[in-house]
Motif scaffolding. Structure first.
Motif, PDB file in Angstrom:
ATOM      1  N   ILE A 147       0.857  -1.175   0.000  1.00  0.00           N
ATOM      2  CA  ILE A 147       0.000   0.000   0.000  1.00  0.00           C
ATOM      3  C   ILE A 147       0.893   1.224   0.000  1.00  0.00           C
ATOM      4  CG2 ILE A 147      -0.206  -0.064   2.513  1.00  0.00           C
ATOM      5  CD1 ILE A 147      -2.911   1.298   2.241  1.00  0.00           C
ATOM      6  N   CYS A 148       0.577   2.127  -0.862  1.00  0.00           N
ATOM      7  CA  CYS A 148       1.283   3.385  -0.912  1.00  0.00           C
ATOM      8  C   CYS A 148       0.222   4.444  -1.121  1.00  0.00           C
ATOM      9  CB  CYS A 148       2.300   3.398  -2.052  1.00  0.00           C
ATOM     10  SG  CYS A 148       3.188   4.946  -2.178  1.00  0.00           S
ATOM     11  N   ILE A 149       0.100   5.374  -0.214  1.00  0.00           N
ATOM     12  CA  ILE A 149      -0.911   6.405  -0.325  1.00  0.00           C
ATOM     13  C   ILE A 149      -0.207   7.750  -0.397  1.00  0.00           C
ATOM     14  CG2 ILE A 149      -2.914   7.495   0.726  1.00  0.00           C
ATOM     15  CD1 ILE A 149      -3.391   4.899   2.248  1.00  0.00           C
ATOM     16  N   ALA A 150      -0.434   8.462  -1.472  1.00  0.00           N
ATOM     17  CA  ALA A 150       0.084   9.814  -1.602  1.00  0.00           C
ATOM     18  C   ALA A 150      -1.088  10.746  -1.344  1.00  0.00           C
ATOM     19  CB  ALA A 150       0.660  10.030  -2.992  1.00  0.00           C
ATOM     20  N   GLU A 170       0.796  -4.889  -5.928  1.00  0.00           N
ATOM     21  CA  GLU A 170       0.989  -3.714  -5.086  1.00  0.00           C
ATOM     22  C   GLU A 170       0.062  -2.626  -5.609  1.00  0.00           C
ATOM     23  OE1 GLU A 170       5.051  -2.646  -3.883  1.00  0.00           O
ATOM     24  OE2 GLU A 170       4.617  -0.727  -4.848  1.00  0.00           O
ATOM     25  N   VAL A 171      -0.467  -1.829  -4.707  1.00  0.00           N
ATOM     26  CA  VAL A 171      -1.371  -0.751  -5.095  1.00  0.00           C
ATOM     27  C   VAL A 171      -0.776   0.572  -4.653  1.00  0.00           C
ATOM     28  CG1 VAL A 171      -3.721   0.163  -4.951  1.00  0.00           C
ATOM     29  CG2 VAL A 171      -3.339  -2.296  -4.749  1.00  0.00           C
ATOM     30  N   ASP A 172      -0.725   1.499  -5.570  1.00  0.00           N
ATOM     31  CA  ASP A 172      -0.254   2.852  -5.275  1.00  0.00           C
ATOM     32  C   ASP A 172      -1.469   3.775  -5.389  1.00  0.00           C
ATOM     33  OD1 ASP A 172       1.313   5.130  -4.906  1.00  0.00           O
ATOM     34  OD2 ASP A 172       1.849   5.263  -7.030  1.00  0.00           O
ATOM     35  N   TRP A 173      -1.831   4.414  -4.293  1.00  0.00           N
ATOM     36  CA  TRP A 173      -2.980   5.317  -4.271  1.00  0.00           C
ATOM     37  C   TRP A 173      -2.502   6.759  -4.319  1.00  0.00           C
ATOM     38  CZ3 TRP A 173      -7.923   3.634  -4.486  1.00  0.00           C
ATOM     39  CH2 TRP A 173      -8.160   2.294  -4.166  1.00  0.00           C
ATOM     40  N   LYS A 174      -3.110   7.546  -5.163  1.00  0.00           N
ATOM     41  CA  LYS A 174      -2.905   8.999  -5.205  1.00  0.00           C
ATOM     42  C   LYS A 174      -4.240   9.628  -4.809  1.00  0.00           C
ATOM     43  CE  LYS A 174       1.172   8.821  -7.343  1.00  0.00           C
ATOM     44  NZ  LYS A 174       2.170   8.243  -6.536  1.00  0.00           N
ATOM     45  N   ALA A 178      -5.824   4.988  -8.417  1.00  0.00           N
ATOM     46  CA  ALA A 178      -5.112   3.791  -7.957  1.00  0.00           C
ATOM     47  C   ALA A 178      -4.387   3.159  -9.128  1.00  0.00           C
ATOM     48  CB  ALA A 178      -6.090   2.797  -7.350  1.00  0.00           C
ATOM     49  N   THR A 179      -3.148   2.748  -8.871  1.00  0.00           N
ATOM     50  CA  THR A 179      -2.408   1.958  -9.854  1.00  0.00           C
ATOM     51  C   THR A 179      -2.123   0.608  -9.225  1.00  0.00           C
ATOM     52  OG1 THR A 179      -1.384   3.931 -10.810  1.00  0.00           O
ATOM     53  CG2 THR A 179      -0.329   1.814 -11.290  1.00  0.00           C
ATOM     54  N   SER A 214      -0.298  -2.802  -9.645  1.00  0.00           N
ATOM     55  CA  SER A 214       0.798  -3.455 -10.375  1.00  0.00           C
ATOM     56  C   SER A 214       0.771  -4.940 -10.030  1.00  0.00           C
ATOM     57  CB  SER A 214       2.139  -2.856  -9.983  1.00  0.00           C
ATOM     58  OG  SER A 214       2.165  -1.482 -10.297  1.00  0.00           O
TER      59      SER A 214
END
Length: 193
Positions: A4-7, A64-68, A85-86, A88
């Motif tokens: 999880i990555c939240i920007a 993996e999910v990258d949230w903006k 959300a991206t 991958s």
């Protein structure tokens, strides 16, 4: 595997933006060789992707999910402006290297097709997870939240709850597939007979 990555970005006075979910898929392989199904399984046990500290898997789906996350602040209220959300996804499969008998080549073809179906279901569940989380967070607003702190925590809780729900679904799928007599067990029996 999940990530999880939240920007978090705060916008002042911006208009509503369109939210988006993007999926990026990559496939990797590792070489296995053998003259029998048992030899191919031994090669997968030695060379397959890591599964835990010591174990190896035949194949693997990592994602993996990258949230903006973009917020709109106005009059002490914080509203989710957009949630992009991206997702991958990386699939890792064994690839047959070297010559084999026609009979083993036919069994391998059936085996690897079944393994791909299994791993692609993990990818499908991951896609469903991101879509469900995206839907659950869209349009959220919290009053009396001038700095969007409460809103950020609420969105993070919704994302984590979504992850937990779908990770449990991934585990149930694996339990069923890997059980005695399940699809993976049948694929292994077919390859080694």
């Amino acid at each position: 595997m999940r990530g999880i990555c939240i920007a978090l970005v705060v916008c002042l006075g911006a208009g509503p933006a369109l939210a988006d979910v993007k999926t990026v898929v990559r496939t990797e392989t590792y070489a296995v060789a053998g003259k029998s199904g048992e030899e191919l399984l031994d090669a997968m046990d030695r060379k397959g992707p890591r599964h835990g500290l010591r174990a190896r898997a035949m194949a693997q789906t990592r994602y993996e999910v990258d949230w903006k996350i973009d917020w709109l602040k106005s009059d002490g209220k914080c509203r989710l402006n957009s949630a992009d959300a991206t997702l991958s996804i990386v699939y890792r499969y064994p690839a047959l290297a070297g010559p084999t008998s026609p009979r083993l080549a036919r069994r391998w073809k059936t085996f690897i097709a079944g393994v791909r179906r299994h791993e692609e279901m993990h990818g499908k569940i991951a896609r469903q997870m991101v879509a469900a989380i995206h839907k659950s967070v869209s349009g959220r607003a919290v009053g009396n939240d001038r700095y969007c702190i409460k809103s950020q925590k609420k969105i993070e809780r919704l994302i984590e709850a979504g992850y937990d729900k779908y990770e449990a679904r991934q585990a149930r799928f694996d339990d069923k597939e890997h059980a005695e007599g399940g699809n993976v067990d049948q694929l292994l029996d077919m390859l080694t007979r």
